[in-house]
Design a protein around this motif. Sequence first.
Motif, PDB file in Angstrom:
ATOM      1  N   ASP A  26       0.822  -1.210   0.000  1.00 37.97           N
ATOM      2  CA  ASP A  26       0.000   0.000   0.000  1.00 37.97           C
ATOM      3  C   ASP A  26       0.857   1.262   0.000  1.00 37.97           C
ATOM      4  OD1 ASP A  26      -2.372  -1.395  -0.029  1.00 37.97           O
ATOM      5  OD2 ASP A  26      -2.562  -1.425   2.149  1.00 37.97           O
ATOM      6  N   ALA A  27       2.050   1.191   0.571  1.00 34.04           N
ATOM      7  CA  ALA A  27       2.929   2.362   0.605  1.00 34.04           C
ATOM      8  C   ALA A  27       3.290   2.808  -0.803  1.00 34.04           C
ATOM      9  CB  ALA A  27       4.187   2.051   1.403  1.00 34.04           C
ATOM     10  N   LEU A  28       3.443   1.862  -1.719  1.00 38.46           N
ATOM     11  CA  LEU A  28       3.763   2.227  -3.099  1.00 38.46           C
ATOM     12  C   LEU A  28       2.539   2.724  -3.850  1.00 38.46           C
ATOM     13  CD1 LEU A  28       6.204  -0.664  -4.004  1.00 38.46           C
ATOM     14  CD2 LEU A  28       6.738   1.666  -3.294  1.00 38.46           C
ATOM     15  N   LYS A  29       1.367   2.209  -3.488  1.00 37.27           N
ATOM     16  CA  LYS A  29       0.140   2.681  -4.125  1.00 37.27           C
ATOM     17  C   LYS A  29      -0.148   4.134  -3.743  1.00 37.27           C
ATOM     18  CE  LYS A  29      -1.935  -1.903  -3.978  1.00 37.27           C
ATOM     19  NZ  LYS A  29      -2.917  -2.732  -3.300  1.00 37.27           N
ATOM     20  N   HIS A  30       0.264   4.519  -2.515  1.00 40.78           N
ATOM     21  CA  HIS A  30       0.016   5.873  -2.022  1.00 40.78           C
ATOM     22  C   HIS A  30       1.227   6.782  -2.188  1.00 40.78           C
ATOM     23  CE1 HIS A  30      -3.782   4.650  -0.351  1.00 40.78           C
ATOM     24  NE2 HIS A  30      -3.209   3.685   0.339  1.00 40.78           N
ATOM     25  N   ALA A  31       2.255   6.345  -2.899  1.00 39.22           N
ATOM     26  CA  ALA A  31       3.483   7.129  -3.037  1.00 39.22           C
ATOM     27  C   ALA A  31       3.207   8.438  -3.780  1.00 39.22           C
ATOM     28  CB  ALA A  31       4.549   6.325  -3.770  1.00 39.22           C
ATOM     29  N   LYS A  32       3.851   9.484  -3.325  1.00 44.21           N
ATOM     30  CA  LYS A  32       3.730  10.817  -3.926  1.00 44.21           C
ATOM     31  C   LYS A  32       5.119  11.284  -4.356  1.00 44.21           C
ATOM     32  CE  LYS A  32      -0.569  11.156  -2.437  1.00 44.21           C
ATOM     33  NZ  LYS A  32      -1.001   9.807  -2.592  1.00 44.21           N
ATOM     34  N   THR A  33       5.158  12.300  -5.190  1.00 43.94           N
ATOM     35  CA  THR A  33       6.417  12.894  -5.618  1.00 43.94           C
ATOM     36  C   THR A  33       6.918  13.810  -4.515  1.00 43.94           C
ATOM     37  OG1 THR A  33       5.651  12.839  -7.903  1.00 43.94           O
ATOM     38  CG2 THR A  33       7.542  14.232  -7.412  1.00 43.94           C
ATOM     39  N   ASN A  36       1.153  15.645  -8.089  1.00 45.02           N
ATOM     40  CA  ASN A  36       2.361  14.854  -8.311  1.00 45.02           C
ATOM     41  C   ASN A  36       3.069  15.173  -9.619  1.00 45.02           C
ATOM     42  OD1 ASN A  36       2.265  13.349  -5.918  1.00 45.02           O
ATOM     43  ND2 ASN A  36       0.675  12.054  -6.792  1.00 45.02           N
ATOM     44  N   GLU A  37       2.358  15.739 -10.581  1.00 48.66           N
ATOM     45  CA  GLU A  37       2.950  16.022 -11.887  1.00 48.66           C
ATOM     46  C   GLU A  37       3.291  17.502 -12.062  1.00 48.66           C
ATOM     47  OE1 GLU A  37       0.131  14.382 -14.571  1.00 48.66           O
ATOM     48  OE2 GLU A  37       0.440  12.348 -13.844  1.00 48.66           O
ATOM     49  N   PHE A  38       3.201  18.286 -10.986  1.00 53.39           N
ATOM     50  CA  PHE A  38       3.554  19.709 -10.997  1.00 53.39           C
ATOM     51  C   PHE A  38       2.771  20.488 -12.060  1.00 53.39           C
ATOM     52  CE2 PHE A  38       7.032  17.597  -8.949  1.00 53.39           C
ATOM     53  CZ  PHE A  38       7.460  18.478  -7.978  1.00 53.39           C
ATOM     54  N   GLN A  39       1.513  20.136 -12.274  1.00 51.32           N
ATOM     55  CA  GLN A  39       0.703  20.797 -13.289  1.00 51.32           C
ATOM     56  C   GLN A  39       0.244  22.184 -12.860  1.00 51.32           C
ATOM     57  OE1 GLN A  39      -2.393  17.971 -14.068  1.00 51.32           O
ATOM     58  NE2 GLN A  39      -1.126  16.787 -15.472  1.00 51.32           N
ATOM     59  N   THR A  40       0.243  22.473 -11.569  1.00 47.97           N
ATOM     60  CA  THR A  40      -0.216  23.778 -11.094  1.00 47.97           C
ATOM     61  C   THR A  40       0.921  24.768 -10.944  1.00 47.97           C
ATOM     62  OG1 THR A  40      -0.011  23.054  -8.802  1.00 47.97           O
ATOM     63  CG2 THR A  40      -2.155  22.769  -9.853  1.00 47.97           C
ATOM     64  N   VAL A  41       2.144  24.375 -11.318  1.00 49.91           N
ATOM     65  CA  VAL A  41       3.301  25.250 -11.219  1.00 49.91           C
ATOM     66  C   VAL A  41       3.469  25.973 -12.542  1.00 49.91           C
ATOM     67  CG1 VAL A  41       5.789  25.346 -10.821  1.00 49.91           C
ATOM     68  CG2 VAL A  41       4.388  23.705  -9.581  1.00 49.91           C
ATOM     69  N   LEU A  42       3.575  27.288 -12.478  1.00 51.22           N
ATOM     70  CA  LEU A  42       3.743  28.070 -13.698  1.00 51.22           C
ATOM     71  C   LEU A  42       5.192  28.040 -14.145  1.00 51.22           C
ATOM     72  CD1 LEU A  42       1.588  31.176 -12.772  1.00 51.22           C
ATOM     73  CD2 LEU A  42       0.947  29.235 -14.179  1.00 51.22           C
ATOM     74  N   GLY A  43       5.378  28.229 -15.439  1.00 51.10           N
ATOM     75  CA  GLY A  43       6.729  28.326 -15.979  1.00 51.10           C
ATOM     76  C   GLY A  43       7.236  26.992 -16.471  1.00 51.10           C
TER      77      GLY A  43
END
Length: 129
Positions: free
Chosen positions: A42-49, A111-118
């Motif tokens: 489960d730790a890998l299923k819940h892994a975040k960046t 996790n994919e940094f989609q809300t970061v500008l630039g």
Amino acid sequence: PFALDYATHLWNHLLAEYGNVIGLPAGVSPIEVFSGSQSRHDALKHAKTWGSPSYVLDPRLQDGKKIPKGEPRARRGHFMGVSFKHASNIGMIRNLTTGYISPQFHVVYDNEFQTVLGGYEDNEALVPV
């Protein structure tokens, strides 16, 4: 220390594919050897960046209260790893204003940094002349 703690946490839950440096048999994780039981991973299923932007719900909304119109419903923070005092899916979030790191329950992770500008396309210094 937070990055190393999180890396160690992930390493302990990763399966050894072909056996590895520490001599684990293939298909077994270090946590399974230590505990003597099979893991559901489960730790890998819940892994975040690590270091990814996170949005924590305003504490007033967490308590079921209302907030005035126009005020943000969440504050932004950074994911710094998992809490070792709570469930494995509870993240440690760094408050960008105060720098305080605390476990947070009502969080949305980017996790994919989609809300970061630039990015490289927007940075003129990286464009060859």
